[in-house]
Design an enzyme around this catalytic site. Structure first.
Site, PDB file in Angstrom:
ATOM      1  N   ASP A  30     -25.399  39.102  -4.841  1.00  0.00           N
ATOM      2  CA  ASP A  30     -26.232  37.654  -4.449  1.00  0.00           C
ATOM      3  C   ASP A  30     -27.774  38.529  -4.096  1.00  0.00           C
ATOM      4  O   ASP A  30     -27.860  39.483  -3.525  1.00  0.00           O
ATOM      5  CB  ASP A  30     -25.684  37.009  -3.364  1.00  0.00           C
ATOM      6  CG  ASP A  30     -26.079  35.577  -3.354  1.00  0.00           C
ATOM      7  OD1 ASP A  30     -25.298  34.650  -3.629  1.00  0.00           O
ATOM      8  OD2 ASP A  30     -27.449  35.313  -2.603  1.00  0.00           O
ATOM      9  N   LYS A  35     -26.858  36.905   3.516  1.00  0.00           N
ATOM     10  CA  LYS A  35     -25.555  36.686   3.355  1.00  0.00           C
ATOM     11  C   LYS A  35     -24.856  37.983   2.927  1.00  0.00           C
ATOM     12  O   LYS A  35     -23.332  38.075   3.365  1.00  0.00           O
ATOM     13  CB  LYS A  35     -25.489  35.903   1.836  1.00  0.00           C
ATOM     14  CG  LYS A  35     -25.436  34.512   2.163  1.00  0.00           C
ATOM     15  CD  LYS A  35     -25.205  33.462   0.692  1.00  0.00           C
ATOM     16  CE  LYS A  35     -25.657  32.222   0.841  1.00  0.00           C
ATOM     17  NZ  LYS A  35     -25.417  31.644  -0.480  1.00  0.00           N
ATOM     18  N   PHE A 249      -8.512   8.637  -5.105  1.00  0.00           N
ATOM     19  CA  PHE A 249      -9.930   8.389  -5.156  1.00  0.00           C
ATOM     20  C   PHE A 249     -10.027   6.603  -5.162  1.00  0.00           C
ATOM     21  O   PHE A 249     -10.924   6.111  -6.204  1.00  0.00           O
ATOM     22  CB  PHE A 249     -10.621   8.799  -6.522  1.00  0.00           C
ATOM     23  CG  PHE A 249     -11.063  10.362  -6.083  1.00  0.00           C
ATOM     24  CD1 PHE A 249      -9.895  11.081  -5.906  1.00  0.00           C
ATOM     25  CD2 PHE A 249     -12.045  10.662  -5.697  1.00  0.00           C
ATOM     26  CE1 PHE A 249     -10.385  12.602  -5.786  1.00  0.00           C
ATOM     27  CE2 PHE A 249     -12.453  11.926  -5.299  1.00  0.00           C
ATOM     28  CZ  PHE A 249     -11.520  12.926  -4.961  1.00  0.00           C
ATOM     29  N   LEU A 250      -9.097   6.121  -4.530  1.00  0.00           N
ATOM     30  CA  LEU A 250      -9.240   4.495  -4.362  1.00  0.00           C
ATOM     31  C   LEU A 250      -9.590   4.230  -3.009  1.00  0.00           C
ATOM     32  O   LEU A 250      -9.231   3.014  -2.745  1.00  0.00           O
ATOM     33  CB  LEU A 250      -7.962   3.942  -5.091  1.00  0.00           C
ATOM     34  CG  LEU A 250      -7.734   3.971  -6.434  1.00  0.00           C
ATOM     35  CD1 LEU A 250      -6.351   3.297  -7.121  1.00  0.00           C
ATOM     36  CD2 LEU A 250      -8.832   3.584  -7.306  1.00  0.00           C
ATOM     37  N   CYS A 260     -21.430  17.781  -5.590  1.00  0.00           N
ATOM     38  CA  CYS A 260     -20.778  17.739  -6.835  1.00  0.00           C
ATOM     39  C   CYS A 260     -21.085  16.214  -7.615  1.00  0.00           C
ATOM     40  O   CYS A 260     -21.770  16.006  -8.567  1.00  0.00           O
ATOM     41  CB  CYS A 260     -19.491  18.019  -7.280  1.00  0.00           C
ATOM     42  SG  CYS A 260     -19.447  19.822  -7.055  1.00  0.00           S
ATOM     43  N   LYS A 320     -17.631  14.602   3.878  1.00  0.00           N
ATOM     44  CA  LYS A 320     -16.185  14.319   4.124  1.00  0.00           C
ATOM     45  C   LYS A 320     -15.610  15.366   5.426  1.00  0.00           C
ATOM     46  O   LYS A 320     -16.121  16.174   5.720  1.00  0.00           O
ATOM     47  CB  LYS A 320     -15.287  14.401   2.845  1.00  0.00           C
ATOM     48  CG  LYS A 320     -15.482  16.050   2.462  1.00  0.00           C
ATOM     49  CD  LYS A 320     -14.523  16.186   1.254  1.00  0.00           C
ATOM     50  CE  LYS A 320     -14.467  17.650   0.860  1.00  0.00           C
ATOM     51  NZ  LYS A 320     -13.464  17.712  -0.313  1.00  0.00           N
TER      52      LYS A 320
HETATM   53  C1  UDX Z   1     -15.426  16.953  -5.693  1.00  0.00           C
HETATM   54  C2  UDX Z   1     -14.335  17.041  -6.910  1.00  0.00           C
HETATM   55  O1  UDX Z   1     -13.179  16.447  -6.369  1.00  0.00           O
HETATM   56  C3  UDX Z   1     -13.992  18.482  -7.067  1.00  0.00           C
HETATM   57  O2  UDX Z   1     -12.981  18.165  -8.488  1.00  0.00           O
HETATM   58  C4  UDX Z   1     -15.404  18.994  -7.857  1.00  0.00           C
HETATM   59  O3  UDX Z   1     -15.001  20.355  -8.382  1.00  0.00           O
HETATM   60  C5  UDX Z   1     -16.409  19.015  -6.921  1.00  0.00           C
HETATM   61  O4  UDX Z   1     -16.726  17.650  -6.573  1.00  0.00           O
HETATM   62  P1  UDX Z   1     -15.793  17.727  -3.395  1.00  0.00           P
HETATM   63  O5  UDX Z   1     -17.305  17.320  -3.649  1.00  0.00           O
HETATM   64  O6  UDX Z   1     -15.583  18.780  -2.560  1.00  0.00           O
HETATM   65  O7  UDX Z   1     -14.889  17.719  -4.712  1.00  0.00           O
HETATM   66  O8  UDX Z   1     -15.296  16.251  -2.391  1.00  0.00           O
HETATM   67  P2  UDX Z   1     -13.837  15.210  -2.618  1.00  0.00           P
HETATM   68  O9  UDX Z   1     -12.855  15.515  -1.889  1.00  0.00           O
HETATM   69  O10 UDX Z   1     -13.839  15.179  -4.290  1.00  0.00           O
HETATM   70  O11 UDX Z   1     -14.873  13.980  -2.107  1.00  0.00           O
HETATM   71  C6  UDX Z   1     -16.133  13.446  -2.784  1.00  0.00           C
HETATM   72  C7  UDX Z   1     -16.857  12.315  -2.149  1.00  0.00           C
HETATM   73  O12 UDX Z   1     -16.113  11.297  -2.317  1.00  0.00           O
HETATM   74  C8  UDX Z   1     -16.501  12.357  -0.375  1.00  0.00           C
HETATM   75  O13 UDX Z   1     -18.009  11.876   0.113  1.00  0.00           O
HETATM   76  C9  UDX Z   1     -15.537  11.410  -0.165  1.00  0.00           C
HETATM   77  O14 UDX Z   1     -15.709  10.748   1.045  1.00  0.00           O
HETATM   78  C10 UDX Z   1     -15.660  10.333  -1.341  1.00  0.00           C
HETATM   79  N1  UDX Z   1     -14.407   9.783  -1.600  1.00  0.00           N
HETATM   80  C11 UDX Z   1     -13.336  10.519  -1.970  1.00  0.00           C
HETATM   81  C12 UDX Z   1     -14.414   8.332  -1.216  1.00  0.00           C
HETATM   82  O15 UDX Z   1     -15.358   7.639  -0.876  1.00  0.00           O
HETATM   83  N2  UDX Z   1     -13.252   7.796  -1.856  1.00  0.00           N
HETATM   84  C13 UDX Z   1     -12.181   8.160  -2.304  1.00  0.00           C
HETATM   85  O16 UDX Z   1     -11.161   7.621  -2.625  1.00  0.00           O
HETATM   86  C14 UDX Z   1     -12.295   9.698  -2.319  1.00  0.00           C
END
Ligand code: UDX
Length: 436
Positions: A30, A35, A249-250, A260, A320
């Site tokens: 890096d 780091k 994710f609902l 991401c 989150k």
């Molecule tokens: C996500 C993908 O899940 C992962 O596969 C990818 O590699 C990177 O992006 P991450 O960003 O770590 O991972 O978080 P994730 O747990 O997926 O939640 C993303 C966001 O969606 C959070 O802000 C969470 O609060 C929101 N979310 C998730 C909802 O609002 N409702 C849901 O039902 C699920």
């Protein structure tokens, strides 16, 4: 196997430690000297469950080391992973300059056959671009193969996701390279998918855009629930029992954030534009999310016509639970809007880092929820942290200037809020009342 990982962000670090756990010899590179120093001393610069413990075990077993010297690391390794950042440009396209820079450096250091793996999330066609760089720098296909290997880990569960992922996608046409990577991934509890580089590159975007779309979809249903007195939690539960839909994710709320979903949805729209391929659904997903994260501001403004001088308490700042990451967190957009309207902000998040203190030096960072609600006119729950589920609501309502609660993550039951003395309560499609 001897492996070099370039870039020790979330993905690079988790990948490196996972390979080291299975007895491979890893050199991480890096450009950030701080780091490197921290990591060589066994300190992880981010919060991620289980990572620091594994780092210290791997250092003790001499399975991992960290350096700035790319040239030496490349020469010693048979597989090289590129895991550097690919941020979003203002026009939503992906900035792959770091990947290009690293590819150039790698191509100059190659002394014999290497497998070069792109782990960074990159637009379709990047694998080809990297190949051209290598060829232009005087190498031929006896010296290297390029493989696209996108990463699907979630923050907070990163290690487990890497070691036991649903799938590992490998995009490459060279049997030689795939044989080497198949051996590397053999101990992992995952399904290997072999495909072309273009397909591999697109799987990552399709996956994240689909999940983001599920969230925006359920949030729009939740917004209708609020108007017709239906219940989103029951609807999500019922939808989730249909295997074709799946329960994940609902969860309705104030929208998605993180490193991401916001970035990859925008990237997919931009890639679509480049190839004259429309993405109306994803564009709507983005728009719904941008409105959803500001819903609490709309609700608080509807209740109080004027927010000037009013104290608003923000519960939870990270995008989150289980992470200290605030990138694209809905809380930041809410704070920004409330400040513009003259409100004073008091906030609480046990994971709060200096990063947010630098963005908002003038808001008040409290040590507990009680301090946060002192003199406050409204609580907005932005992150579903464990400690918010069983808060002493009666005590909070007593301390507040006016007991109003906006539950942006649907974790507090409406009847409980009512019994505890809250005069005004809003959730996201899970009931609401205003005694005024
Ligand atoms: C996500 C993908 O899940 C992962 O596969 C990818 O590699 C990177 O992006 P991450 O960003 O770590 O991972 O978080 P994730 O747990 O997926 O939640 C993303 C966001 O969606 C959070 O802000 C969470 O609060 C929101 N979310 C998730 C909802 O609002 N409702 C849901 O039902 C699920």
């Amino acid at each position: 196997m001897k492996i070099c990982v370039v870039g020790v962000g979330y993905v690079g670090l988790v990948a490196a430690l996972s390979f080291a756990k299975y007895n491979n010899d890893i050199i991480c590179v890096d450009k950030d000297i701080n780091k490197i120093k921290q990591l060589n001393n066994g300190i992880i610069p981010i919060f991620e469950e289980g990572l620091e413990e594994l780092l210290n075990t791997c250092i003790k077993n001499k399975k991992i080391s960290f350096t700035q010297d790319l040239d030496v690391a490349i020469k010693k390794s048979e597989i090289i992973f590129i895991a550097v950042g690919t941020p979003t440009n203002d026009d939503w396209s992906v900035d792959i300059s770091q990947v290009i820079h690293v590819a150039n450096e790698i191509s100059k250091a190659i002394n014999k056959y290497k497998v070069v793996v792109i782990k960074s999330t990159v637009p379709v066609g990047t694998n080809d671009k990297i190949k051209k760089i290598f060829l232009n720098n005087g190498l031929n296909d006896k010296h290297f193969d390029i493989v696209s290997n996108p990463e699907f880990l979630r923050e907070g569960k990163a290690l487990n996701d890497f070691l036991n992922g649903d799938r590992m996608v490998l995009g490459c046409e060279s049997k030689r390279a795939l044989k080497i990577l198949e051996k590397l991934y053999r101990p992992f509890n995952t399904k290997l998918i072999f495909t072309t580089p273009q397909t591999a590159e697109l799987i990552k975007y399709a996956s994240n855009a689909f999940l983001a779309t599920k969230i925006s979809f359920i949030n729009e249903i939740a917004n209708l629930c609020s108007k017709v007195n239906a219940n989103i939690e029951t609807i999500s539960y019922a939808l989730g029992l249909d295997n074709r839909i799946s329960a994940e994710f609902l969860k309705a709320g104030i929208g998605y954030g993180g490193s991401c979903f916001p970035k990859d949805t925008k990237a997919l729209v931009s890639i679509g534009k480049e190839y004259n391929s429309s993405f109306n659904i994803i564009e709507s997903t983005i728009e719904v999310n941008e409105n959803q994260r500001l819903l609490p501001v709309k609700l608080v403004c509807e209740h109080y016509n004027d927010l000037n001088g009013k104290i608003i308490s923000i519960f939870g700042l990270t995008f989150k639970p289980g992470t200290d990451d605030i990138r694209e967190a809905p809380s930041l957009y809410i704070i920004n809007e409330l400040l513009k309207k003259g409100a004073k902000i008091k906030c609480y998040d046990p994971m709060v880092s200096n990063e947010i203190k630098n963005i908002y030096p003038d808001i008040i960072y409290c040590n507990n929820i009680y301090e946060t609600v002192d003199n406050s006119s409204c609580i907005i729950i932005c992150t579903e942290l464990m400690e918010f589920y069983n808060m002493n609501l009666k005590e909070l309502a007593k301390i507040m200037n006016y007991p109003m609660l906006i539950d942006g993550r649907n974790i507090i039951d409406m009847e409980k809020a009512k019994k505890s003395g809250f005069q005004c309560y809003y959730s996201i499609g899970n009931g609401s009342y205003d005694n005024n």
